[in-house]
Write an enzyme that holds these catalytic residues in place. Structure first.
Site, PDB file in Angstrom:
ATOM      1  N   VAL A   1       0.811  -1.215   0.000  1.00  0.00           N
ATOM      2  CA  VAL A   1       0.000   0.000   0.000  1.00  0.00           C
ATOM      3  C   VAL A   1       0.850   1.272   0.000  1.00  0.00           C
ATOM      4  CG1 VAL A   1      -0.221   0.290   2.502  1.00  0.00           C
ATOM      5  CG2 VAL A   1      -2.120   0.946   1.012  1.00  0.00           C
ATOM      6  N   TYR A   2       2.141   1.159   0.295  1.00  0.00           N
ATOM      7  CA  TYR A   2       3.001   2.341   0.281  1.00  0.00           C
ATOM      8  C   TYR A   2       3.144   2.849  -1.149  1.00  0.00           C
ATOM      9  CZ  TYR A   2       4.544   1.148   5.067  1.00  0.00           C
ATOM     10  OH  TYR A   2       4.603   0.859   6.410  1.00  0.00           O
ATOM     11  N   SER A   3       2.539   3.981  -1.415  1.00  0.00           N
ATOM     12  CA  SER A   3       2.579   4.602  -2.746  1.00  0.00           C
ATOM     13  C   SER A   3       2.125   3.635  -3.828  1.00  0.00           C
ATOM     14  CB  SER A   3       3.984   5.138  -3.045  1.00  0.00           C
ATOM     15  OG  SER A   3       4.332   6.170  -2.144  1.00  0.00           O
TER      16      SER A   3
END
Length: 357
Positions: A61-63
């Site tokens: 989900v990071y970036s």
């Protein structure tokens, strides 16, 4: 760099690990954290590896996957020298299969992470959040299959409550599934809720803590002080609502204590805050983040020395607060404390009151 066992496992991890949330920063939250491209990320990874920081943590989900891609490019050619940790379960889209921990989602998420990271195995695969819609047996069976297939080596969770983690551990033991060995948690001098239930659980069940946001969501940098406005460059202007809340007076009380100890030790406030965490029970590794080389090198100064017992006690007193029920009697009343001598005392209150209630 000191290495520690990750919970009840044979995996040794560095006391400090690097959080790649600043890699490829996109969107209002991750863009505010940082936006290191592959070239800058490789430089930061170089510094980490040279200092003995060999564990790198990210999440799908990071970036929207960009963090995994940039990290994969940064570790290319030295995969066997690093430990890669990633997470899944939080939404990656609006579709019915884009969130959670169902069998299909976990398998797809693992394959996607392997592709983005440019590797054929993940050292530590963690659930980023508890999925109340998917049976735990399905989750554990799928994760166990990924371990047996060699795609994942160790398992962990993040942001679970005590009962969620304990129920999962019990079902894993009942059916002979691979057990979780890590719990990635929020823990800091201005956020000690971890100690009330999750730390005793970690001690009992062999869950090593991987600490995220050790500086209290950017509040323990030394730039936020009583009577001063929030610095114009602080990312809290854009991200405060995403992170854990902290009452102003509680923050200032901790910063005052950190200021005193900084004068005694000659260390920076962030270094002291991280060093305190490294001396707490169950902590296997503290995840540090950095937008640039200067921040990274400062964080590296958190290791190689120790706060004195007196300095630890003063920080405990400045940051402690009364635990909620049902925990406070065991920390504040002698009769309760005698029945649970292993309870972690998170307040400076003496256990001399008579038992009641």
């Amino acid at each position: 760099m000191e290495y520690r066992r990750l919970g009840a496992s044979g995996l040794e991890v560095p006391a400090l690990s690097f959080g790649a949330g600043t890699f490829g920063g996109q969107g209002p939250l991750f863009g505010a954290w940082g936006n290191s491209d592959a070239s800058e990320a490789r430089r930061l990874v170089d510094i980490c590896v040279d200092a003995g920081i060999t564990m790198f943590d990210t999440a799908d989900v990071y970036s929207a996957g960009a963090s995994e891609e940039v990290l994969g490019a940064a570790i290319k050619g030295r995969r066997d020298r690093v430990i890669v940790s990633t997470k899944t379960s939080l939404p990656m889209g609006d579709g019915p299969g884009d969130a959670g921990s169902s069998r299909s989602r976990l398998i797809n998420a693992c394959h996607d992470a392997l592709r983005r990271l440019g590797t054929d195995y993940i050292d530590l695969f963690q659930l980023h959040a508890y999925d109340a819609h998917t049976p735990i047996e399905e989750v554990l069976s799928t994760l166990d299959d990924l371990v047996r297939a060699g795609k994942v080596r160790y398992l962990g969770v993040s942001n679970f409550s005590g009962w969620q983690a304990m129920k999962s551990m019990a079902i894993a033991e009942k059916y002979g599934r691979s057990r979780y060995v890590a719990h990635q948690v929020y823990y800091s001098l201005v956020g000690r809720d971890y100690e009330w239930e999750l730390m005793p659980l970690g001690l009992d069940q062999g869950l090593g803590a991987l600490v995220w946001s050790p500086l209290g969501w950017g509040r323990l940098t030394g730039r936020i002080r009583r009577g001063r406005p929030l610095p114009a460059t602080s990312r809290l202007h854009r991200t405060a609502d995403y992170g854990p809340p902290v009452e102003d007076e509680a923050l200032y009380r901790v910063v005052d204590a950190l200021d005193e100890i900084a004068q005694e030790t000659g260390k920076a406030i962030p270094q002291i805050a991280i060093n305190w965490l490294l001396q707490r029970p169950t902590v296997s590794s503290v995840i540090i983040g950095a937008r640039n080389e200067e921040q990274l090198r400062q964080n590296l100064g958190s290791v190689g020395w120790k706060l004195t017992p007196d300095q630890m006690r003063r920080l405990d007193a400045a940051s402690g607060r009364t635990a909620p029920y049902p925990y406070f009697p065991y920390q504040r009343q002698e009769g309760f404390a005698r029945l649970n001598p292993g309870a972690v005392d998170v307040t400076p209150v003496q256990t001399s009151r008579p038992a009641c209630g």
